[in-house]
Write a protein that holds these residues in place. Structure first.
Motif, short mmCIF file in Angstrom:
data_model
loop_
_atom_site.label_atom_id
_atom_site.label_comp_id
_atom_site.label_asym_id
_atom_site.label_seq_id
_atom_site.Cartn_x
_atom_site.Cartn_y
_atom_site.Cartn_z
N UNK A 164 48.37 22.47 5.50
CA UNK A 164 49.68 22.18 4.97
C UNK A 164 50.32 22.88 3.62
N UNK A 165 49.64 23.84 3.15
CA UNK A 165 50.24 24.51 1.99
C UNK A 165 50.14 26.33 2.16
N UNK A 166 50.73 26.68 1.57
CA UNK A 166 50.63 28.38 1.91
C UNK A 166 50.26 29.12 0.58
N UNK A 167 49.26 29.75 0.50
CA UNK A 167 48.67 30.21 -0.70
C UNK A 167 49.02 31.59 -0.80
N UNK A 168 49.05 32.29 -2.00
CA UNK A 168 49.63 33.53 -2.22
C UNK A 168 48.76 34.47 -1.38
N UNK A 169 47.62 34.44 -0.72
CA UNK A 169 46.87 35.24 0.03
C UNK A 169 47.57 35.37 1.61
N UNK A 170 47.94 33.83 1.86
CA UNK A 170 48.44 33.67 3.27
C UNK A 170 49.93 34.42 3.17
N UNK A 171 50.65 34.07 2.23
CA UNK A 171 51.83 34.70 2.18
C UNK A 171 52.19 36.29 2.27
N UNK A 172 51.16 36.87 1.67
CA UNK A 172 51.47 38.50 1.30
C UNK A 172 50.76 38.93 2.96
N UNK A 173 49.58 38.45 3.16
CA UNK A 173 49.20 38.60 4.55
C UNK A 173 49.99 38.63 5.50
N UNK A 174 50.98 37.38 5.73
CA UNK A 174 51.75 36.93 6.79
C UNK A 174 52.95 37.95 6.61
N UNK A 175 53.49 38.31 5.44
CA UNK A 175 54.63 38.89 5.09
C UNK A 175 54.43 40.63 5.65
N UNK A 176 53.25 40.95 5.44
CA UNK A 176 52.79 42.44 5.51
C UNK A 176 52.75 42.71 7.12
N UNK A 177 52.71 41.51 7.75
CA UNK A 177 52.46 41.74 9.35
C UNK A 177 53.91 41.59 9.94
N UNK A 178 54.91 41.29 9.06
CA UNK A 178 56.25 40.87 9.53
C UNK A 178 57.18 42.12 9.57
N UNK A 179 57.51 42.88 10.60
CA UNK A 179 58.34 43.99 10.33
C UNK A 179 59.79 43.79 9.66
N UNK A 180 60.26 42.82 10.05
CA UNK A 180 61.55 42.46 9.50
C UNK A 180 61.46 42.10 7.91
N UNK A 181 60.55 41.49 7.20
CA UNK A 181 60.20 41.38 5.82
C UNK A 181 59.98 42.69 5.40
N UNK A 182 59.15 43.55 5.92
CA UNK A 182 58.80 44.58 5.52
C UNK A 182 60.06 45.68 5.21
N UNK A 183 60.63 45.56 6.32
CA UNK A 183 62.22 46.49 6.15
C UNK A 183 62.85 45.70 5.13
N UNK A 184 63.14 44.51 4.86
CA UNK A 184 63.99 43.95 4.03
C UNK A 184 63.62 44.36 2.41
N UNK A 185 62.02 44.56 2.45
CA UNK A 185 61.53 44.84 1.09
C UNK A 185 61.80 46.34 0.64
N UNK A 186 61.85 46.95 1.75
CA UNK A 186 62.13 48.58 1.32
C UNK A 186 63.52 49.02 1.54
N UNK A 187 64.55 48.07 1.69
CA UNK A 187 65.94 48.51 1.75
C UNK A 187 66.60 49.09 0.52
N UNK A 188 66.17 48.78 -0.57
CA UNK A 188 66.57 49.06 -1.80
C UNK A 188 65.79 49.97 -2.66
N UNK A 189 64.90 50.68 -1.95
CA UNK A 189 63.98 51.45 -2.84
C UNK A 189 64.58 52.35 -3.72
#
Length: 237
Positions: A209-234
């Protein structure tokens, strides 16, 4: 067919838009302050000494050590910050006023409040130049993990180390309010709740019922769209 793509967007699109908005919002603020332009000549005092400001930031050398900006970049950042914030700090009401200009079609006040809280690391009710560049340094120059940690802190509204459905619902509602009904006129009233459920299906690995920091980071790193959005403005600045 149009309805199909709209429903697809409603299910998937806003799962990453919150993270993308963190970066876009910071860039919009930089553009407003005239910061994304390094063609002008250096004219800001190296020691940031100004007799008119109420708050004087740390020395240039120290800020260069604690952020990932160069001395030239820090000068330009300070020039824009000083021009719009002569007192040297931004309070929440001024921040909301500035932010409302980016999203005139909606009500950005709640999302601006959440973003202000994320930048106000000292929790003193104001954003100093140091707060501003520390946040930007993470968002624009930090590692993927650094950026995801910053985004998690934004969503963790009560800062207890986990994201609840109630917190994510508040975030999603603030995004819809900010984007405005004219942007998404056919969005159903329960759409924010549906996005929250989708978010938790993807992120809440152990279904507690809650999302921890480890769950958040692991899930985001496996999501291609999120990874692309994080790198758009490097390489924005």
């Amino acid at each position: 067919m149009q309805l199909f793509f709209q429903e697809e967007w409603e299910i998937e699109g806003l799962q990453t838009v919150g993270i993308l908005l963190v970066v876009c919002s910071s860039l919009k603020l930089m553009h407003f302050l005239g910061l994304i332009d390094f063609t002008s000549e250096d004219s800001v005092e190296d020691d940031f000494e100004l007799s008119t400001v109420c708050h004087r930031p740390e020395g240039l050398d120290k800020l260069q050590e604690t952020t990932k900006f160069t001395k030239k970049e820090l000068k330009v950042l300070y020039r824009g910050f000083k021009n719009e914030c002569p007192s040297g700090v931004v309070n929440e009401e001024n921040f909301k006023t500035i932010y409302s200009q980016f999203f005139p079609q909606g009500d950005s006040s709640t999302y601006a409040h959440f973003l202000f809280e994320a930048f106000d690391t000292n929790k003193n009710g104001s954003i100093s130049f140091e707060d501003f560049v520390f946040g930007l340094s993470i968002i624009l120059r930090g590692t993927i993990t650094d950026r995801l940690n910053w985004a998690f802190n934004l969503y963790d509204l009560n800062k207890d180390g986990c994201i609840t459905k109630e917190e994510m619902t508040d975030i999603m509602k603030s995004i819809y309010d900010m984007m405005g009904k004219y942007t998404y006129p056919n969005i159903q009233e329960d759409a924010p709740r549906d996005h929250v459920e989708s978010f938790f299906e993807k992120m809440d690995r152990n279904n507690d019922g809650v999302v921890t920091i480890d769950e958040f980071i692991e899930s985001c790193q496996k999501d291609e769209n999120i990874m692309q959005s994080m790198q758009l403005f490097d390489n924005v600045i």
